[in-house]
Enzyme design. Structure first.
Site, PDB file in Angstrom:
ATOM      1  N   TRP A 101       0.237   4.086  -4.631  1.00  0.00           N
ATOM      2  CA  TRP A 101      -0.088   4.820  -5.867  1.00  0.00           C
ATOM      3  C   TRP A 101      -1.225   5.788  -5.623  1.00  0.00           C
ATOM      4  O   TRP A 101      -1.215   6.920  -6.118  1.00  0.00           O
ATOM      5  CB  TRP A 101      -0.412   3.847  -6.998  1.00  0.00           C
ATOM      6  CG  TRP A 101       0.761   2.991  -7.348  1.00  0.00           C
ATOM      7  CD1 TRP A 101       0.872   1.629  -7.210  1.00  0.00           C
ATOM      8  CD2 TRP A 101       2.025   3.419  -7.879  1.00  0.00           C
ATOM      9  NE1 TRP A 101       2.112   1.207  -7.619  1.00  0.00           N
ATOM     10  CE2 TRP A 101       2.836   2.278  -8.034  1.00  0.00           C
ATOM     11  CE3 TRP A 101       2.542   4.674  -8.234  1.00  0.00           C
ATOM     12  CZ2 TRP A 101       4.141   2.351  -8.540  1.00  0.00           C
ATOM     13  CZ3 TRP A 101       3.845   4.741  -8.737  1.00  0.00           C
ATOM     14  CH2 TRP A 101       4.628   3.591  -8.878  1.00  0.00           C
ATOM     15  N   ASP A 171      -7.545   4.192 -11.610  1.00  0.00           N
ATOM     16  CA  ASP A 171      -6.171   3.872 -12.003  1.00  0.00           C
ATOM     17  C   ASP A 171      -6.108   2.347 -12.104  1.00  0.00           C
ATOM     18  O   ASP A 171      -6.085   1.648 -11.098  1.00  0.00           O
ATOM     19  CB  ASP A 171      -5.189   4.390 -10.946  1.00  0.00           C
ATOM     20  CG  ASP A 171      -3.753   3.964 -11.222  1.00  0.00           C
ATOM     21  OD1 ASP A 171      -3.509   3.252 -12.227  1.00  0.00           O
ATOM     22  OD2 ASP A 171      -2.867   4.332 -10.425  1.00  0.00           O
ATOM     23  N   LYS A 195       2.474  -2.937 -17.352  1.00  0.00           N
ATOM     24  CA  LYS A 195       2.193  -4.069 -16.476  1.00  0.00           C
ATOM     25  C   LYS A 195       1.389  -5.137 -17.211  1.00  0.00           C
ATOM     26  O   LYS A 195       1.832  -6.252 -17.324  1.00  0.00           O
ATOM     27  CB  LYS A 195       1.483  -3.605 -15.213  1.00  0.00           C
ATOM     28  CG  LYS A 195       2.502  -3.085 -14.191  1.00  0.00           C
ATOM     29  CD  LYS A 195       2.129  -1.808 -13.545  1.00  0.00           C
ATOM     30  CE  LYS A 195       3.301  -1.250 -12.749  1.00  0.00           C
ATOM     31  NZ  LYS A 195       3.013   0.097 -12.274  1.00  0.00           N
TER      32      LYS A 195
HETATM   33  C1  LIG Z   1       3.021   1.236 -11.712  1.00  0.00           C
HETATM   34  C2  LIG Z   1       1.827   1.962 -11.280  1.00  0.00           C
HETATM   35  C3  LIG Z   1       1.727   3.353 -11.425  1.00  0.00           C
HETATM   36  C4  LIG Z   1       2.848   4.213 -11.965  1.00  0.00           C
HETATM   37  O1  LIG Z   1       2.963   4.054 -13.325  1.00  0.00           O
HETATM   38  P1  LIG Z   1       4.026   4.862 -14.193  1.00  0.00           P
HETATM   39  O2  LIG Z   1       3.641   4.459 -15.567  1.00  0.00           O
HETATM   40  O3  LIG Z   1       5.382   4.407 -13.786  1.00  0.00           O
HETATM   41  O4  LIG Z   1       3.839   6.311 -13.947  1.00  0.00           O
HETATM   42  C5  LIG Z   1       0.550   3.959 -11.029  1.00  0.00           C
HETATM   43  N1  LIG Z   1      -0.467   3.247 -10.521  1.00  0.00           N
HETATM   44  C6  LIG Z   1      -0.392   1.911 -10.354  1.00  0.00           C
HETATM   45  C7  LIG Z   1      -1.557   1.173  -9.794  1.00  0.00           C
HETATM   46  C8  LIG Z   1       0.757   1.235 -10.734  1.00  0.00           C
HETATM   47  O5  LIG Z   1       0.825  -0.099 -10.576  1.00  0.00           O
END
Ligand SMILES: *Cc1c(COP(=O)(O)O)cnc(C)c1O
Length: 360
Positions: A101, A171, A195
């Site tokens: 990511w 993030d 998540k």
């Molecule tokens: C799943 C994830 C993403 C991507 O998220 P989307 O909502 O599908 O764009 C980005 N960063 C991390 C750490 C993730 O686990």
């Protein structure tokens, strides 16, 4: 829970069953309004109370002050990979690269300016986090970007990297709300909801208000944080139903003792799995090479060979354990045990692992 299985999916992921039930009760007619939350105007009084309530409860959970704005955006964490540099990068920025990511975030930032990779563990297939003393931070950087929990590689920062006076941007898609953090250490946190907070469709942004001054009027409107902040997330139609469900999750967290209680449970849950693996004579081997870096959210591990891993996943699926296959770039097993995942499910997984080991 009748007809619910053990859902270890990395995302979209398990939600609290109490929340699903409450949503079910409200589904056709929300609290006597005669319509579903899905069917009402985002500018109605009823919906205004829903989104304001979600904002307020989130602020309570994370102790967010008035000097921070909270936005409920769309486009996933992925759009933030672009919005962050477009709004906040003034020439150059530092990125700590701890997984797939983070690499995607770097890819977008490079379209906007100069990216300094301030630290990475890519040469070790991201099996640990770069240590503080390994970081090469630029005091002149516009910000430092990092990923608090690496969903694919199973590493997680237990404390924030030290970045001095440069704004820290995180993030936190796969571990937001897993414990209480000090928001004041951050310039900005963003996280996709699917998540640890709710369904897909909404991305939470928590941003220090003074950073909004960096957003230029020349930016496309939807990509401009300042516009979203001025319009309190209502510049256009937000993901109304996803925000409603996130609000229910926030209430569920508060009702269950808040983030300190959640953290205690998360430590306990992950502990059950890691402790067992550490005592399995190397049969189950965590992929993360440094113990302190092990994630409490995504527990990644290997079996003695790929054949056994396939067999394990197949047998687990038969017994109602779903979503255990590791990401293809790591292989092996990944048990995602977010806030909503029950302790009893982790204990059941360990029983399954013991049984499998004795037979294989
Ligand atoms: C799943 C994830 C993403 C991507 O998220 P989307 O909502 O599908 O764009 C980005 N960063 C991390 C750490 C993730 O686990």
């Amino acid at each position: 829970m009748e007809n619910r299985i053990y859902n270890f999916s990395a995302g979209p992921a398990i939600m609290p069953v109490e929340v699903l039930k409450e949503a079910q009760e409200d589904f056709i007619s929300y609290k006597g309004t005669g319509m579903s939350v899905m069917e009402m105007s985002h500018r109605s009084k009823t919906y205004d109370a829903i989104i304001k309530g979600a904002d307020k409860d989130l602020r309570t959970l994370l102790n967010i002050g008035d000097d921070y704005t909270v936005l409920f955006l769309q486009g996933g964490a992925t759009l933030q990979f672009s919005m962050v540099p477009l709004n906040l990068m003034q020439g150059k920025a530092d990125y700590i690269v701890t997984g797939a990511w983070a690499k995607k975030a770097v890819k977008e930032a490079k379209r906007v300016g100069t990216v300094n990779i301030a630290g990475t563990s890519e040469s070790e297939n991201f099996a640990r986090l770069p240590k503080q003393e390994e970081l090469k931070l630029d005091p002149e950087a516009s910000y430092v970007h990092y990923t608090s929990n690496n969903t694919i590689f199973g590493t997680q920062y237990k404390t924030e990297p030290e970045v001095g006076n440069v704004p820290l941007i995180c993030d936190a898609s796969s571990d937001i709300l897993y414990k209480k953090i000090d928001i004041n250490k951050y310039g900005m946190i963003y996280a996709g909801a699917q998540k640890n907070m709710g369904p897909s469709g909404c991305t939470l942004v928590i941003m220090k208000k003074d950073l909004l001054l960096r957003s230029q009027d020349t930016l496309h409107t939807y990509l401009n944080y300042k516009i979203h902040a001025e319009n309190e997330t209502m510049y256009n139609t937000p993901a109304t139903y996803a925000i409603y469900l996130m609000g229910l999750v926030f209430k569920w967290l508060i009702k269950n003792g808040g983030l300190d209680a959640m953290y205690k449970t998360n430590v306990e849950k992950a502990g059950i799995l890691y402790d067992y693996m550490d005592s399995s004579d190397g049969y189950y081997k965590p992929t993360v090479t440094v113990k302190e870096d092990r994630s409490l959210m995504n527990v990644t591990y290997r079996l003695p060979n790929e054949e056994l891993e396939k067999k394990f996943i197949a047998e687990a699926a038969e017994k109602g354990f779903s979503g255990l296959k590791g990401h293809r770039s790591v292989g092996g097993i990944r048990a995602s045990i977010y806030n909503a995942f029950p302790t009893q499910g982790v204990a059941a997984l360990v029983e399954l692992m013991k049984d499998f080991k004795s037979k294989n």
